[in-house]
Scaffold this motif. Sequence first.
Motif, PDB file in Angstrom:
ATOM      1  N   ARG A 112      19.024  42.021  17.268  1.00  0.00           N
ATOM      2  CA  ARG A 112      18.653  42.219  15.871  1.00  0.00           C
ATOM      3  C   ARG A 112      17.248  42.809  15.708  1.00  0.00           C
ATOM      4  NH1 ARG A 112      18.615  44.158  11.191  1.00  0.00           N
ATOM      5  NH2 ARG A 112      17.028  43.248   9.851  1.00  0.00           N
ATOM      6  N   LEU A 113      16.316  42.369  16.525  1.00  0.00           N
ATOM      7  CA  LEU A 113      14.946  42.837  16.355  1.00  0.00           C
ATOM      8  C   LEU A 113      14.779  44.287  16.792  1.00  0.00           C
ATOM      9  CD1 LEU A 113      13.058  39.602  17.396  1.00  0.00           C
ATOM     10  CD2 LEU A 113      13.392  40.504  15.088  1.00  0.00           C
ATOM     11  N   VAL A 114      15.652  44.761  17.689  1.00  0.00           N
ATOM     12  CA  VAL A 114      15.671  46.185  18.001  1.00  0.00           C
ATOM     13  C   VAL A 114      16.147  46.962  16.776  1.00  0.00           C
ATOM     14  CG1 VAL A 114      16.646  47.973  19.493  1.00  0.00           C
ATOM     15  CG2 VAL A 114      16.064  45.732  20.440  1.00  0.00           C
ATOM     16  N   GLN A 115      17.172  46.426  16.104  1.00  0.00           N
ATOM     17  CA  GLN A 115      17.642  47.043  14.866  1.00  0.00           C
ATOM     18  C   GLN A 115      16.523  47.090  13.834  1.00  0.00           C
ATOM     19  OE1 GLN A 115      20.990  44.339  14.153  1.00  0.00           O
ATOM     20  NE2 GLN A 115      22.347  46.117  14.254  1.00  0.00           N
ATOM     21  N   ARG A 116      15.795  45.985  13.728  1.00  0.00           N
ATOM     22  CA  ARG A 116      14.724  45.926  12.729  1.00  0.00           C
ATOM     23  C   ARG A 116      13.642  46.959  13.022  1.00  0.00           C
ATOM     24  NH1 ARG A 116      13.280  46.073   7.865  1.00  0.00           N
ATOM     25  NH2 ARG A 116      11.281  45.083   7.369  1.00  0.00           N
ATOM     26  N   PRO A 135      15.947  47.450  30.668  1.00  0.00           N
ATOM     27  CA  PRO A 135      16.886  48.537  30.946  1.00  0.00           C
ATOM     28  C   PRO A 135      18.304  48.323  30.428  1.00  0.00           C
ATOM     29  CG  PRO A 135      15.458  48.221  32.835  1.00  0.00           C
ATOM     30  CD  PRO A 135      15.153  47.099  31.878  1.00  0.00           C
ATOM     31  N   PRO A 136      18.868  47.084  30.391  1.00  0.00           N
ATOM     32  CA  PRO A 136      20.234  46.918  29.876  1.00  0.00           C
ATOM     33  C   PRO A 136      20.420  47.347  28.422  1.00  0.00           C
ATOM     34  CG  PRO A 136      19.626  45.004  31.187  1.00  0.00           C
ATOM     35  CD  PRO A 136      18.375  45.829  31.017  1.00  0.00           C
ATOM     36  N   LEU A 137      19.319  47.512  27.686  1.00  0.00           N
ATOM     37  CA  LEU A 137      19.442  47.982  26.305  1.00  0.00           C
ATOM     38  C   LEU A 137      20.173  49.321  26.232  1.00  0.00           C
ATOM     39  CD1 LEU A 137      18.694  47.684  23.282  1.00  0.00           C
ATOM     40  CD2 LEU A 137      16.544  48.843  23.793  1.00  0.00           C
ATOM     41  N   LEU A 138      20.025  50.138  27.268  1.00  0.00           N
ATOM     42  CA  LEU A 138      20.674  51.456  27.274  1.00  0.00           C
ATOM     43  C   LEU A 138      22.183  51.358  27.094  1.00  0.00           C
ATOM     44  CD1 LEU A 138      18.900  53.435  30.150  1.00  0.00           C
ATOM     45  CD2 LEU A 138      19.018  54.106  27.748  1.00  0.00           C
ATOM     46  N   ASP A 139      22.785  50.283  27.559  1.00  0.00           N
ATOM     47  CA  ASP A 139      24.233  50.138  27.542  1.00  0.00           C
ATOM     48  C   ASP A 139      24.746  49.414  26.303  1.00  0.00           C
ATOM     49  OD1 ASP A 139      24.352  51.328  30.103  1.00  0.00           O
ATOM     50  OD2 ASP A 139      23.927  49.390  31.040  1.00  0.00           O
ATOM     51  N   GLN A 140      23.845  49.096  25.383  1.00  0.00           N
ATOM     52  CA  GLN A 140      24.235  48.367  24.187  1.00  0.00           C
ATOM     53  C   GLN A 140      24.438  49.315  22.999  1.00  0.00           C
ATOM     54  OE1 GLN A 140      24.836  45.058  24.264  1.00  0.00           O
ATOM     55  NE2 GLN A 140      24.329  45.139  26.454  1.00  0.00           N
ATOM     56  N   PHE A 143      21.459  50.622  20.980  1.00  0.00           N
ATOM     57  CA  PHE A 143      20.607  51.719  21.410  1.00  0.00           C
ATOM     58  C   PHE A 143      21.022  53.015  20.720  1.00  0.00           C
ATOM     59  CE2 PHE A 143      19.100  55.046  24.395  1.00  0.00           C
ATOM     60  CZ  PHE A 143      17.754  54.738  24.365  1.00  0.00           C
ATOM     61  N   ALA A 144      22.331  53.230  20.592  1.00  0.00           N
ATOM     62  CA  ALA A 144      22.812  54.402  19.856  1.00  0.00           C
ATOM     63  C   ALA A 144      22.387  54.321  18.393  1.00  0.00           C
ATOM     64  CB  ALA A 144      24.332  54.505  19.969  1.00  0.00           C
ATOM     65  N   GLU A 145      22.381  53.100  17.834  1.00  0.00           N
ATOM     66  CA  GLU A 145      21.925  52.919  16.459  1.00  0.00           C
ATOM     67  C   GLU A 145      20.444  53.267  16.329  1.00  0.00           C
ATOM     68  OE1 GLU A 145      22.876  48.988  15.146  1.00  0.00           O
ATOM     69  OE2 GLU A 145      24.948  49.119  15.836  1.00  0.00           O
ATOM     70  N   LEU A 146      19.666  52.872  17.331  1.00  0.00           N
ATOM     71  CA  LEU A 146      18.243  53.198  17.306  1.00  0.00           C
ATOM     72  C   LEU A 146      18.038  54.710  17.326  1.00  0.00           C
ATOM     73  CD1 LEU A 146      15.243  52.338  17.511  1.00  0.00           C
ATOM     74  CD2 LEU A 146      15.522  52.329  19.992  1.00  0.00           C
ATOM     75  N   LEU A 147      18.800  55.407  18.147  1.00  0.00           N
ATOM     76  CA  LEU A 147      18.678  56.870  18.206  1.00  0.00           C
ATOM     77  C   LEU A 147      19.046  57.498  16.866  1.00  0.00           C
ATOM     78  CD1 LEU A 147      20.128  57.676  21.751  1.00  0.00           C
ATOM     79  CD2 LEU A 147      17.737  57.387  21.067  1.00  0.00           C
ATOM     80  N   THR A 148      19.989  56.888  16.146  1.00  0.00           N
ATOM     81  CA  THR A 148      20.337  57.383  14.805  1.00  0.00           C
ATOM     82  C   THR A 148      19.150  57.247  13.864  1.00  0.00           C
ATOM     83  OG1 THR A 148      22.662  56.808  15.110  1.00  0.00           O
ATOM     84  CG2 THR A 148      21.891  57.070  12.849  1.00  0.00           C
ATOM     85  N   VAL A 175      11.511  52.821  28.654  1.00  0.00           N
ATOM     86  CA  VAL A 175      10.491  53.333  27.743  1.00  0.00           C
ATOM     87  C   VAL A 175      11.096  54.451  26.914  1.00  0.00           C
ATOM     88  CG1 VAL A 175       8.242  54.461  27.544  1.00  0.00           C
ATOM     89  CG2 VAL A 175       8.605  52.718  29.298  1.00  0.00           C
ATOM     90  N   VAL A 176      10.894  54.385  25.614  1.00  0.00           N
ATOM     91  CA  VAL A 176      11.367  55.415  24.681  1.00  0.00           C
ATOM     92  C   VAL A 176      10.159  56.009  23.976  1.00  0.00           C
ATOM     93  CG1 VAL A 176      12.804  55.907  22.655  1.00  0.00           C
ATOM     94  CG2 VAL A 176      13.514  54.142  24.289  1.00  0.00           C
ATOM     95  N   VAL A 177      10.119  57.335  23.853  1.00  0.00           N
ATOM     96  CA  VAL A 177       9.110  58.001  23.031  1.00  0.00           C
ATOM     97  C   VAL A 177       9.817  58.976  22.099  1.00  0.00           C
ATOM     98  CG1 VAL A 177       7.176  57.795  24.647  1.00  0.00           C
ATOM     99  CG2 VAL A 177       8.708  59.755  24.807  1.00  0.00           C
ATOM    100  N   ALA A 178       9.256  59.161  20.919  1.00  0.00           N
ATOM    101  CA  ALA A 178       9.835  60.081  19.943  1.00  0.00           C
ATOM    102  C   ALA A 178       8.712  60.730  19.143  1.00  0.00           C
ATOM    103  CB  ALA A 178      10.783  59.342  19.003  1.00  0.00           C
TER     104      ALA A 178
END
Length: 365
Positions: A112-116, A135-140, A143-148, A175-178
Amino acid sequence: MSSTDKTIVAVDLFCGAGGLTHGLERAGIDVRLGVDVDPSCKHPFSANNNASFLLADVDDLDASTVANSLRGGRVTLLAGCAPCQPFSTYSRSAARKGGGKRKGRGSRDDWRLVQRFGELVRALQPDLVTMENVPPLLDQPVFAELLTCLDGYSVDHRIVDVRDVGLPQTRKRLVVVASKLGPIELAAPDNDGGPATVRQAIGSLRPVAAGEADPSDPLHAASRLSAINLQRIRASKPGSTWRDWPDELRAKCHQRSTGATYPAVYGRMEWDQPSPTITTQCFGYGNGRFGHPEQDRAITLREAAMLQGFPANYSFLAGEDRPSFARIGRLIGNAVPVPLGEYVGRILRNHVDAFLDKEELGTVA
């Protein structure tokens, strides 16, 4: 100094004890605010960094609070390491604050906090975003929602082995950068000296015995050992496991067939190798391979912090004579390693430098 010094202003969500902020500041980024739900984070974050600390649950944080801290910056950055474990320290603290289990929490709510974090990105639209996580976040699906939520940004991500940024520890992080400024790339870490070692990180510290502390540094304190554990650590060699002990020293659980599947406990570190992953329980000899390479004890809290890349004088205590091992261990184990934060900060600085150079030349679209 780079033209980006004090050009990038940032807010660090889920800031903890300040590992990410400290690394970003080393890279020349102006972190204005750190936010965390754990009151234990206030002293180490505020005492060692130039940013203000806000005690708040990010899940309930109003976007305008973050926007006010970013106001006036030429380039804005939203950073954070959203806790993702279902029973993480952050989730437990938030639940206590709310008087029980938080509303809407379920199995999917582990993230949920990743969504937030993604929701705040969408609401605030900062110029830059960075997030560090497991790293397991990549398979959840989250993660696709975060990219959206990062639609309109150039995005890159990488699994970083922290040894490649000079940290003397076995640990991998996503690590993610945008960026809205233009294409951004998480270049591979450039650590010409190779991975650091336990000796390089903590070899110069004053010897202490189990149950004792350095009079000049209360954080350089080792937990007590029972008589049997003192015998066990004396029988342990660097890099070895409990399997090398005589039978009379083995725990009953290790003597059963199921115990053979847990070799990575009751071990000593090796001087000239990286340490194991520093966890929230790293001060306990029986909790992993956290025995000192040659002294008969587990590593101290100060040693754990230094293995996470914190400076030797980083203050975690606000006047206490003796630290709480559980509380400070939690802060250290949950921290973003400082060199990882600095690596990300330099990526962002170089990116902004290139953008500003193009802007001055009039070549920015």
